[in-house]
Motif scaffolding. Sequence first.
Motif, mmCIF file in Angstrom:
data_model
loop_
_atom_site.group_PDB
_atom_site.id
_atom_site.type_symbol
_atom_site.label_atom_id
_atom_site.label_comp_id
_atom_site.label_asym_id
_atom_site.label_seq_id
_atom_site.Cartn_x
_atom_site.Cartn_y
_atom_site.Cartn_z
ATOM 1 N N UNK A 204 43.076 48.936 31.727
ATOM 2 C CA UNK A 204 41.788 48.248 31.741
ATOM 3 C C UNK A 204 41.737 47.173 32.824
ATOM 4 N N UNK A 205 42.816 46.400 32.957
ATOM 5 C CA UNK A 205 42.857 45.351 33.977
ATOM 6 C C UNK A 205 42.855 45.950 35.388
ATOM 7 N N UNK A 206 43.574 47.073 35.569
ATOM 8 C CA UNK A 206 43.583 47.734 36.875
ATOM 9 C C UNK A 206 42.193 48.228 37.232
ATOM 10 N N UNK B 81 38.916 47.979 41.076
ATOM 11 C CA UNK B 81 37.722 48.755 41.428
ATOM 12 C C UNK B 81 36.426 48.110 40.943
ATOM 13 N N UNK B 82 36.550 46.912 40.367
ATOM 14 C CA UNK B 82 35.368 46.135 40.022
ATOM 15 C C UNK B 82 35.242 44.915 40.912
ATOM 16 N N UNK C 268 35.816 47.211 53.676
ATOM 17 C CA UNK C 268 35.502 47.890 52.416
ATOM 18 C C UNK C 268 36.622 48.837 52.007
ATOM 19 N N UNK C 269 37.152 49.554 52.970
ATOM 20 C CA UNK C 269 38.228 50.497 52.671
ATOM 21 C C UNK C 269 39.444 49.768 52.111
ATOM 22 N N UNK C 270 39.771 48.624 52.706
ATOM 23 C CA UNK C 270 40.901 47.831 52.215
ATOM 24 C C UNK C 270 40.612 47.281 50.822
ATOM 25 N N UNK C 271 39.367 46.851 50.589
ATOM 26 C CA UNK C 271 39.005 46.326 49.272
ATOM 27 C C UNK C 271 38.976 47.381 48.191
ATOM 28 N N UNK D 147 48.676 39.409 36.887
ATOM 29 C CA UNK D 147 47.358 39.987 37.170
ATOM 30 C C UNK D 147 46.795 39.409 38.465
ATOM 31 N N UNK D 148 47.032 38.123 38.707
ATOM 32 C CA UNK D 148 46.562 37.496 39.935
ATOM 33 C C UNK D 148 47.158 38.177 41.166
ATOM 34 N N UNK D 149 48.472 38.374 41.166
ATOM 35 C CA UNK D 149 49.129 38.994 42.318
ATOM 36 C C UNK D 149 48.767 40.468 42.441
ATOM 37 N N UNK D 150 48.616 41.144 41.319
ATOM 38 C CA UNK D 150 48.234 42.561 41.362
ATOM 39 C C UNK D 150 46.848 42.743 41.969
ATOM 40 N N UNK D 151 45.956 41.796 41.730
ATOM 41 C CA UNK D 151 44.587 41.924 42.222
ATOM 42 C C UNK D 151 44.515 41.670 43.726
ATOM 43 N N UNK D 152 45.219 40.677 44.216
ATOM 44 C CA UNK D 152 45.120 40.329 45.626
ATOM 45 C C UNK D 152 45.940 41.200 46.556
ATOM 46 N N UNK D 153 47.014 41.813 46.056
ATOM 47 C CA UNK D 153 47.890 42.641 46.892
ATOM 48 C C UNK D 153 47.381 44.081 46.923
ATOM 49 N N UNK D 154 46.931 44.528 48.088
ATOM 50 C CA UNK D 154 46.392 45.875 48.246
ATOM 51 C C UNK D 154 47.419 46.796 48.897
#
Length: 353
Positions: A54-56, A61-62, A86-89, A246-253
Amino acid sequence: MQALCSFLEILTSDNEWGLSVFVALALGATMLGLGCTVEASQLGAQLRRPLGLLLALLCQFGLMPLVAFLLALVFALDEVAAVAVLLCGCCPGGNLSNIMSLLVDGDMNLSIIMTTSSTLLALLLMPLCLWLYSRAWINTPLVRLLPLGAVSLTLCSTLLPIGLGVLIRYRYPRLADILLKVSLWSLLVTLVVLFILTGTMLGPELLATIPATVYVVAVLMPLAGYACGYGVATLFHLPPHCKRTVSLETGCQNVQLCTAILKLTFPPQLIGSIYMFPLLYALFQAAEAGLIVLAYKIYGKDIYKQDTLGGEEEDTDISYKKLKEEEVLDTSYGTVTAESHGSVLMESAQTAL
């Protein structure tokens, strides 16, 4: 060092072919390492309590595609730079987040599940998000010719090394540990080689043509991701170590995937020097994550330890509370306390007397 220079000369002897092959191999090594982090025995438990999934879904993707879209609009990027941003995001999480989560004493199970889940969800949601947010530039040639089919094909090609990594983890755990370490070191080597190759091929003149706003977006986008991820974890009332994760997972692409898609699916004459954006993002996301780790090591570690010791009995989420209650019931059933065991021994001794 001499071997590295010889390797770079071989790659640059045929610019397009050599760089494309290297990018494809680097992506395969990254996905193989990601597969080696997954233990099949834990998948069932995560499916029963799909917090990581759910967090992923929400963060990768949100939030991140929306952040990329807003930054592209605020800084008035042209269509080529906007598509790269956009592609990176829209990319899933990368292996860098697993390393950084380990350094800040995060929840490694949550980190691995979020990275793996976002990679699998990307097969469907990445092309969808890219199509949705690129509508603002629909009148431009690049967006009209957006190769969503090729993007999907590149994503599907990552399933083979991921599946192979899962199989190796299941059958040969020691080999999986070795491959995981190799893939993490190759992450750093890949970025360095790509910087050198791209800088050599493009030259300082073309690099200077990248707008200053693109550099600003590359700095702000990881920061926004780290902040949004921490905010989402706070809304879910997660413990401090999970908030950091969760913070690091969100910012690291996954910049290797972004680089591979830009290189293998888009016409080079249209992309030009903007091909450098994922590498710039990788540089700044690593530097900013390193500052987070440094701040945690200096200021936050003792505070979080005190919070953990002081709040062991207080649960912040109903799912954690239920899980603890179930564990207590399971461990207390059928046990004999030391006091009752001692009384049994005393009674036996008195009877013998």
